[in-house]
Design an enzyme around this catalytic site. Structure first.
Site, mmCIF file in Angstrom:
data_model
loop_
_atom_site.group_PDB
_atom_site.id
_atom_site.type_symbol
_atom_site.label_atom_id
_atom_site.label_comp_id
_atom_site.label_asym_id
_atom_site.label_seq_id
_atom_site.Cartn_x
_atom_site.Cartn_y
_atom_site.Cartn_z
ATOM 1 N N HIS A 172 0.881 -1.282 0.160
ATOM 2 C CA HIS A 172 0.031 0.100 -0.133
ATOM 3 C C HIS A 172 0.781 1.262 0.120
ATOM 4 O O HIS A 172 1.964 1.250 0.594
ATOM 5 C CB HIS A 172 -0.844 -0.135 1.402
ATOM 6 C CG HIS A 172 -1.956 0.997 1.435
ATOM 7 N ND1 HIS A 172 -1.672 2.415 1.706
ATOM 8 C CD2 HIS A 172 -3.287 1.023 1.071
ATOM 9 C CE1 HIS A 172 -2.752 3.018 1.713
ATOM 10 N NE2 HIS A 172 -3.776 2.306 1.455
ATOM 11 N N ASP B 266 3.103 -4.424 8.153
ATOM 12 C CA ASP B 266 1.898 -3.770 7.964
ATOM 13 C C ASP B 266 0.676 -4.764 7.957
ATOM 14 O O ASP B 266 0.488 -5.515 7.135
ATOM 15 C CB ASP B 266 1.758 -3.158 6.392
ATOM 16 C CG ASP B 266 0.565 -2.430 6.000
ATOM 17 O OD1 ASP B 266 -0.596 -2.610 6.858
ATOM 18 O OD2 ASP B 266 0.420 -1.744 5.005
ATOM 19 N N GLN C 168 -4.699 -5.376 6.918
ATOM 20 C CA GLN C 168 -5.644 -6.342 6.166
ATOM 21 C C GLN C 168 -5.599 -7.610 6.935
ATOM 22 O O GLN C 168 -6.498 -8.480 6.673
ATOM 23 C CB GLN C 168 -5.508 -6.455 4.788
ATOM 24 C CG GLN C 168 -5.589 -5.463 4.050
ATOM 25 C CD GLN C 168 -6.976 -4.727 3.754
ATOM 26 O OE1 GLN C 168 -7.940 -5.488 4.194
ATOM 27 N NE2 GLN C 168 -7.244 -3.231 3.515
ATOM 28 N N LYS D 91 -10.523 -1.170 10.421
ATOM 29 C CA LYS D 91 -10.857 -2.380 9.484
ATOM 30 C C LYS D 91 -11.093 -3.495 9.996
ATOM 31 O O LYS D 91 -11.250 -4.629 9.619
ATOM 32 C CB LYS D 91 -9.412 -2.286 8.640
ATOM 33 C CG LYS D 91 -9.149 -1.318 7.442
ATOM 34 C CD LYS D 91 -7.934 -1.725 6.963
ATOM 35 C CE LYS D 91 -7.125 -0.454 6.111
ATOM 36 N NZ LYS D 91 -8.089 -0.018 4.995
ATOM 37 N N CYS E 207 -4.811 2.661 -3.635
ATOM 38 C CA CYS E 207 -3.555 3.000 -3.253
ATOM 39 C C CYS E 207 -2.103 1.906 -3.190
ATOM 40 O O CYS E 207 -1.390 1.833 -2.318
ATOM 41 C CB CYS E 207 -3.476 3.245 -1.517
ATOM 42 S SG CYS E 207 -4.918 4.552 -1.320
HETATM 43 N N1 7TS Z 1 -1.865 -0.728 4.632
HETATM 44 C C1 7TS Z 1 -2.579 -1.777 3.910
HETATM 45 C C2 7TS Z 1 -2.577 -3.084 3.558
HETATM 46 C C3 7TS Z 1 -3.921 -1.088 3.946
HETATM 47 O O1 7TS Z 1 -4.834 -1.832 3.130
HETATM 48 C C4 7TS Z 1 -4.434 0.238 4.001
HETATM 49 C C5 7TS Z 1 -5.706 0.946 4.013
HETATM 50 C C6 7TS Z 1 -3.341 0.994 4.860
HETATM 51 C C7 7TS Z 1 -1.952 0.366 5.060
HETATM 52 C C8 7TS Z 1 -3.677 2.309 5.217
HETATM 53 O O2 7TS Z 1 -4.604 2.175 6.490
HETATM 54 P P1 7TS Z 1 -5.001 3.697 7.367
HETATM 55 O O3 7TS Z 1 -6.048 3.040 8.256
HETATM 56 O O4 7TS Z 1 -3.854 4.198 7.784
HETATM 57 O O5 7TS Z 1 -5.663 4.258 6.217
HETATM 58 N N2 7TS Z 1 -6.324 0.367 2.948
HETATM 59 C C9 7TS Z 1 -7.460 0.890 2.024
HETATM 60 C C10 7TS Z 1 -7.972 0.302 0.812
HETATM 61 O O6 7TS Z 1 -7.530 -0.944 0.743
HETATM 62 N N3 7TS Z 1 -9.133 0.942 0.639
HETATM 63 O O7 7TS Z 1 -9.081 2.018 1.385
HETATM 64 C C11 7TS Z 1 -8.137 1.869 2.481
#
Ligand code: 7TS
Length: 417
Positions: free
Chosen positions: A133, A210, A213, A236, A374
């Protein structure tokens, strides 16, 4: 257990009971019952989480770690209680190794900044993968520019797995940090992180995972994994937005510089010099997101109440069903067909732009994500601009997958006729 029922020897989720706990699901969108398949972006919140937020503001709110009065103590206790429960959730040895952040993005930035700036040196290498990401690419790129580091990237196979056979070439004594996604938000691929962590440690590199997910779907045991840092986001995993978790090993967190300066992260401030609080407070400058951290506890309890493995088994079943049904539709191509996947199904439909398909599905009440998710370098690797992505949670049903199959067939038939 309220959310489980037994079918023969197998325990299956009682999805109707689970659904009844999510007020948002019971609505019509574009005159159809909402089907929410955008869970990898952010999933929905059970009543208990919403009520916890309301209760906190109705009864307990005050600033934390600083007041002697009753409300301040109640708020502090509730906030610190979530820290303990979070530590247990990932089997962290100590609650102090759990830092609350805004989300996964902030957790990775914190490590890149507070560890990377202080301890990585010109010529050192940072190893990531082509499926990361943007939040696990850009912080390292910024650091590399600033410090003269070299960013190395593990390439992908056609099925969405990493070409692990090149790990030995890319992971060398020059590698000082490996930052890898546990499960890909675009491909669903689950990476064999435990092996990578062991190999990286053999060469003296640290490993950041990370887990955005993974946290709601896979068992996470940071001691068994032996990762140095692990980041994830509450939103999430049925919890509120604006809360994330960064786990870090005590000895590393203790030697790291603070990420931000301000109130609550100091022991003593004078113009001659400042001393910092112990972990975790050293990394939580200012008034944190108290209410959402407090409510996050309910999200963890919700997951544990059902059991992650039961949730994952249910989601896997939906993934299998969707993959089988949608693969029969002419022009459908799944992007990401790894052996080990979380319940994310990205696809392209020949001749139909992903945005158009997303809008047409929305007209039927179905929420999916479209675009590059992303992960632009991943899109470039596969020569595509974007995908449609359906991702499943505990409250999704086989019937919902059937309904989407029907609409996908209708839409593609109409557009092609
Ligand atoms: N890493 C992964 C693998 C992600 O899927 C996401 C967010 C992030 C980092 C960032 O997370 P945040 O909570 O700091 O924003 N992924 C997604 C997505 O797949 N669609 O919208 C956000």
């Amino acid at each position: 257990m309220g959310n489980l029922h037994t079918t023969g020897t197998k325990q299956a989720l009682d999805v109707e009971t689970i659904r009844s706990q999510f007020p948002i699901l019971h609505q019509q969108v574009n005159s159809r019952p909402l089907i929410y398949f955008d869970n990898a972006a952010s999933n929905q919140k059970p009543e208990l989480v919403i009520k916890a937020l309301e209760h906190y503001y109705h009864c307990d709110h005050a600033n934390i770690h600083r007041g002697v009065h009753t409300l301040a103590e109640r708020a502090t206790t509730a906030y610190e209680e979530t820290r303990k429960i979070t530590a247990d959730f990932i089997n962290a040895p100590e609650a102090e190794e759990v830092i609350f952040t805004k989300g996964t993005t902030e957790g990775i930035n914190l490590v890149a900044s507070a560890y990377g700036r202080a301890f990585l040196q010109e010529g050192d290498e940072v190893l990531i993968s082509n499926m990361e990401h943007h939040s696990n690419i850009v912080p390292w790129q910024l650091l590399c520019e600033e410090k003269g580091l070299i960013l190395k990237v593990l390439p992908l196979k056609d099925n969405g797995e990493i070409k692990w056979e090149v790990l030995d070439q890319l992971l060398t004594p020059k590698t000082k940090m490996v930052s890898l996604v546990h499960a890909s938000n675009t491909l669903g691929t689950i990476n064999p992180i435990k092996n990578v962590i062991r190999q990286a440690h053999d060469l003296g590199a640290l490993v950041m995972i990370d887990g955005a997910q993974a946290a709601a779907h896979l068992e996470i045991d940071v001691q068994d994994l032996d990762c140095d840092f692990y980041a994830f986001s509450s939103h999430k995993m049925y919890g509120p937005t604006g809360v994330g978790v960064l786990y870090g090993k005590r000895r590393l967190l203790e030697k790291m510089k603070p990420y931000q300066g301000g109130g609550e992260m100091i022991k003593e401030v004078s113009f001659e010099g400042t001393t910092f609080s112990d972990i975790p407070h050293k990394f939580e400058a200012g008034t944190p997101n108290i209410a959402d951290v407090v409510a996050f506890k309910q999200a963890i309890e919700f997951i544990e109440g059902i059991g992650k493995s039961s949730i994952a088994a249910h989601e896997d079943q939906l993934l299998k069903q969707a993959t089988e049904q949608w693969s029969k539709i002419p022009g459908f191509r799944a992007v990401g067909t790894a052996q080990q996947k979380v319940a994310v199904l990205s696809f392209v439909m020949e001749g139909i732009h992903h945005f158009d398909l997303g809008v047409m599905l929305d007209a039927k009440g179905i929420a999916v994500r479209t675009g590059h998710h992303c992960t632009q370098p991943l899109m470039e690797c596969y020569g595509i601009e974007g995908t449609v992505r359906a991702s499943f949670s505990a409250y999704n049903t086989e019937e919902e997958v059937d309904i989407m199959s029907g609409h996908l067939k209708d839409i593609t038939n109409k557009l092609r006729s």
